[in-house]
Enzyme design. Structure first.
Site, PDB file in Angstrom:
ATOM      1  N   LYS A 103      -1.718 -12.678   7.527  1.00 47.03           N
ATOM      2  CA  LYS A 103      -1.056 -11.496   8.083  1.00 47.03           C
ATOM      3  C   LYS A 103       0.364 -11.471   7.523  1.00 47.03           C
ATOM      4  O   LYS A 103       1.033 -12.514   7.504  1.00 47.03           O
ATOM      5  CB  LYS A 103      -0.999 -11.695   9.600  1.00 47.03           C
ATOM      6  CG  LYS A 103      -1.162 -10.452  10.417  1.00 47.03           C
ATOM      7  CD  LYS A 103      -1.193 -10.797  11.892  1.00 47.03           C
ATOM      8  CE  LYS A 103      -0.462  -9.744  12.664  1.00 47.03           C
ATOM      9  NZ  LYS A 103      -0.278 -10.070  14.050  1.00 47.03           N
ATOM     10  N   HIS A 105       2.858  -9.357   8.563  1.00 46.47           N
ATOM     11  CA  HIS A 105       3.829  -8.771   9.495  1.00 46.47           C
ATOM     12  C   HIS A 105       3.703  -9.514  10.828  1.00 46.47           C
ATOM     13  O   HIS A 105       2.908 -10.449  10.937  1.00 46.47           O
ATOM     14  CB  HIS A 105       3.528  -7.278   9.679  1.00 46.47           C
ATOM     15  CG  HIS A 105       2.139  -7.029  10.194  1.00 46.47           C
ATOM     16  ND1 HIS A 105       1.039  -7.084   9.385  1.00 46.47           N
ATOM     17  CD2 HIS A 105       1.686  -6.783  11.441  1.00 46.47           C
ATOM     18  CE1 HIS A 105      -0.053  -6.849  10.101  1.00 46.47           C
ATOM     19  NE2 HIS A 105       0.311  -6.671  11.360  1.00 46.47           N
TER      20      HIS A 105
END
Ligand code: OMP
Length: 208
Positions: A103, A105
């Site tokens: 991921k 963010h």
């Protein structure tokens, strides 16, 4: 065989997690049985499964600081084992799991939960040729943590890449202990005791 192992086999049969018939494995091998841990699919199943893993972890004497559950099937196993250790053994064990995709963010990264550090026990469902387990080893190495052991529900006791079993290869290559709630031998012992299971017993013996 211990009582909890027998109870585990009975739960697996009741939930059709453990089935006899003709199956093709990930490795391409044809098998007279298959264990689909994904069919432990209710809250009560998961609570029971956690207790079995927690008990096996204690019996294994694997020393660990954190439980790691590899995505995807290892995630509920790690979670329910951690809950069972807290509720039934008074052990507040950290746990973590990985995402399959990083991921970029929010909290970022591929790991979720407690930090993957110290002595790690990997929990997973089944080992056949050992491919899935080796992927977890890479993640642990990247974090500079130590693999202390692997805990499974079923060791199929099949050949790995060479002449020894997949479990023996993992133990040799990573210097860790591999422990399972049940093995294929336990299944054979169990079937031998049941009059209505003799056909499956013959197929299992032939496969072994
Ligand atoms: P290896 O990666 O070859 O050790 O196989 C383990 C994986 O095979 C498991 O994580 C499952 O995806 C799958 N599997 C089962 O779940 N149950 C079985 O009885 C047999 C297999 C298999 O395909 O070997």
């Amino acid at each position: 065989m211990k009582a909890y192992q027998r109870d585990f086999i009975e739960l697996a049969m009741k939930k059709q997690v453990l089935k006899f018939g003709e199956f093709t494995l990930k490795s391409g091998r044809k098998s007279p049985y298959f264990f689909n841990a994904g069919l432990f699919n209710t809250g009560r199943d998961l609570a029971l499964v956690g207790r079995f893993y927690a008990q096996a972890l204690k019996e294994s004497a694997i020393e660990c600081d954190v439980i790691f559950g590899p995505a995807y099937k290892g995630i509920p196993i790690a979670t329910t084992t951690a809950v069972a250790l807290a509720e039934h053994h008074d052990i507040d064990m950290p746990y973590c799991f990985n995402r399959k995709e990083a991921k970029d963010h929010g909290e970022g990264g591929t790991l979720v939960g407690s930090p993957l550090q110290g002595r790690v026990v990997v929990v997973d469902d089944v080992i056949t040729a050992g491919t899935a387990i080796r992927e977890s080893m890479e993640i642990i190495k990247q974090q500079k943590a130590t693999l202390s052991g692997v805990l499974l529900c079923l060791d199929r006791q099949e050949k790995g890449k060479g002449e020894i079993s997949a479990v023996q290869e993992v133990e040799r290559d990573y210097g860790c202990k591999v422990y399972s709630i049940i093995t294929m031998s336990d299944l054979i012992t169990y079937l031998a005791e049941k009059e209505d299971m003799q056909q499956h017993l013959a197929a299992m013996k032939a496969y072994r």
